[in-house]
Scaffold this motif. Structure first.
Motif, PDB file in Angstrom:
ATOM      1  N   THR A 182       0.807  -1.225   0.000  1.00  0.00           N
ATOM      2  CA  THR A 182       0.000   0.000   0.000  1.00  0.00           C
ATOM      3  C   THR A 182       0.838   1.272   0.000  1.00  0.00           C
ATOM      4  N   ASP A 183       2.156   1.146   0.027  1.00  0.00           N
ATOM      5  CA  ASP A 183       3.023   2.320   0.128  1.00  0.00           C
ATOM      6  C   ASP A 183       3.913   2.426  -1.102  1.00  0.00           C
ATOM      7  N   GLY A 184       3.477   3.217  -2.091  1.00  0.00           N
ATOM      8  CA  GLY A 184       4.304   3.428  -3.272  1.00  0.00           C
ATOM      9  C   GLY A 184       4.436   2.187  -4.137  1.00  0.00           C
ATOM     10  N   TRP A 185       5.510   2.160  -4.921  1.00  0.00           N
ATOM     11  CA  TRP A 185       5.717   1.104  -5.913  1.00  0.00           C
ATOM     12  C   TRP A 185       6.135  -0.192  -5.214  1.00  0.00           C
ATOM     13  N   CYS A 186       5.268  -1.196  -5.297  1.00  0.00           N
ATOM     14  CA  CYS A 186       5.503  -2.501  -4.678  1.00  0.00           C
ATOM     15  C   CYS A 186       5.203  -3.609  -5.675  1.00  0.00           C
TER      16      CYS A 186
END
Length: 346
Positions: free
Chosen positions: A319-323
């Motif tokens: 859920t936090d940036g590019w993953c």
């Protein structure tokens, strides 16, 4: 009739462009014209859409524009149900094409505006004697329409090793992947989603990045088609959209930028594989946002972004940036359970 066919084809058939030695872009003027035209044609063949039938659909994006263009050409009445985030320029374009645009003002406690929009569609249809709903999220004609695109890719490139594209309704990526795998079963399919989208197992939440992701699970999303899933936030997608423009002179929207970021990264790591990235629409609606440096700065969209995705062990961690998560052609339940088992067993 020749002029009508030319207008539709110009928006429906993408241009295939070589960006790097092993990376190709499938650049659309308006990708949603592919399923819109196919769904309406199939409905006419089935007799569920006649000259006096009113088309009613829920959309705040380019599927609505595609319907409005086709319905204007066919003199077909059209009602579109959207929500307050609809782009003002798009709203004007839709109404100028003759569509009635109905805006739902209040979101549901869970699921955002999607559920109220669907309820409003049902309410509108109940008040009109003869209606047809394309139902882009559930109509199998949506993914089926992309056999045309798969044929184009096979004809031009022979074999595609990896297909990368954004996921919203599930139609374009699932349909194109399914048909391409008739020629090459080993082809890798990578879905690009937004942080806080429910499509691949995250909880629904606020999303600045529009045009991909969803608050409800569409029936047309076949999770077993995907080998990998990447989630992005708006800053990464916007920066990649601008990089695509500066580096390749392709003036596209942020869903295209998101797919380009993932596709170019994958192509660099697999130099012997032929990668195709799907660029769904052009950037004209984003002059005042994505292409405006002052707007980006004022909205906190400028700053360092990741050069590579962060690997996550479960969808909920993305859920936090590019993953990036290894989906491995599993169902949604299998991916969740399998991810949990891998964490427990590690």
């Amino acid at each position: 009739m020749t002029a009508v066919a030319d207008v539709v084809e110009a928006h429906r058939i993408p241009v295939l462009l070589r960006l790097t030695p092993n990376l190709y872009a499938l650049a659309y003027r308006l990708m949603k014209m592919v399923p819109a035209r196919h769904i309406l044609r199939e409905a006419r063949r089935a007799g569920t859409l006649t000259a006096g039938t009113t088309v009613v659909e829920t959309t705040s994006g380019t599927f609505g524009l595609a319907l409005a263009m086709q319905c204007a050409l066919d003199a077909q009445p059209l009602v579109l149900v959207g929500d307050p985030v609809i782009d003002a320029r798009l709203h004007r374009q839709l109404t100028d094409l003759g569509a009635r645009v109905d805006i739902v003002r209040e979101p549901a406690a869970r699921g955002g505006f999607q559920a109220p929009r669907l309820a409003r569609v049902a309410e509108i249809r109940a008040g009109i004697p003869d209606t047809f709903c394309p139902e882009q999220y559930t109509n199998p004609a949506n993914p089926d329409s992309y056999s045309l695109i798969a044929d184009l890719l096979v004809d031009r490139l022979g074999q595609v090793d990896c297909l990368v594209g954004p996921v919203g309704s599930g139609g374009s990526m699932c349909g194109t992947t399914r048909y391409l795998r008739e020629a090459g079963p080993g082809m890798v399919s990578i879905g690009v989603d937004a942080n806080h989208s429910v499509l691949f197992g995250q909880d629904d939440g606020p999303r600045t990045l529009r045009g991909l992701g969803n608050s409800l699970l569409p029936a047309n999303l076949d999770h077993t088609q995907f080998d990998e899933v990447h989630w992005l936030g708006a800053p990464e997608a916007y920066a990649a959209t601008r990089a695509l423009h500066r580096g390749h002179a392709l003036f596209m929207g942020p869903t295209s930028g998101a797919a380009f970021l993932v596709g170019s990264w994958w192509a660099r790591w697999h130099p012997d594989a032929l990668t195709v990235v799907v660029l769904p629409d052009e950037g004209h609606r984003y002059h005042d946002t994505v292409y405006d440096d002052a707007w980006l700065a004022a909205n906190g969209m400028v700053g360092p972004t990741r050069a590579a995705p962060r690997e996550v062990a479960t969808p909920g961690e993305g859920t936090d940036g590019w993953c990036r998560f290894a989906w491995r052609r599993r169902t949604l339940a299998e991916a969740r359970d399998g991810a949990l088992a891998e964490v427990v067993g590690s």
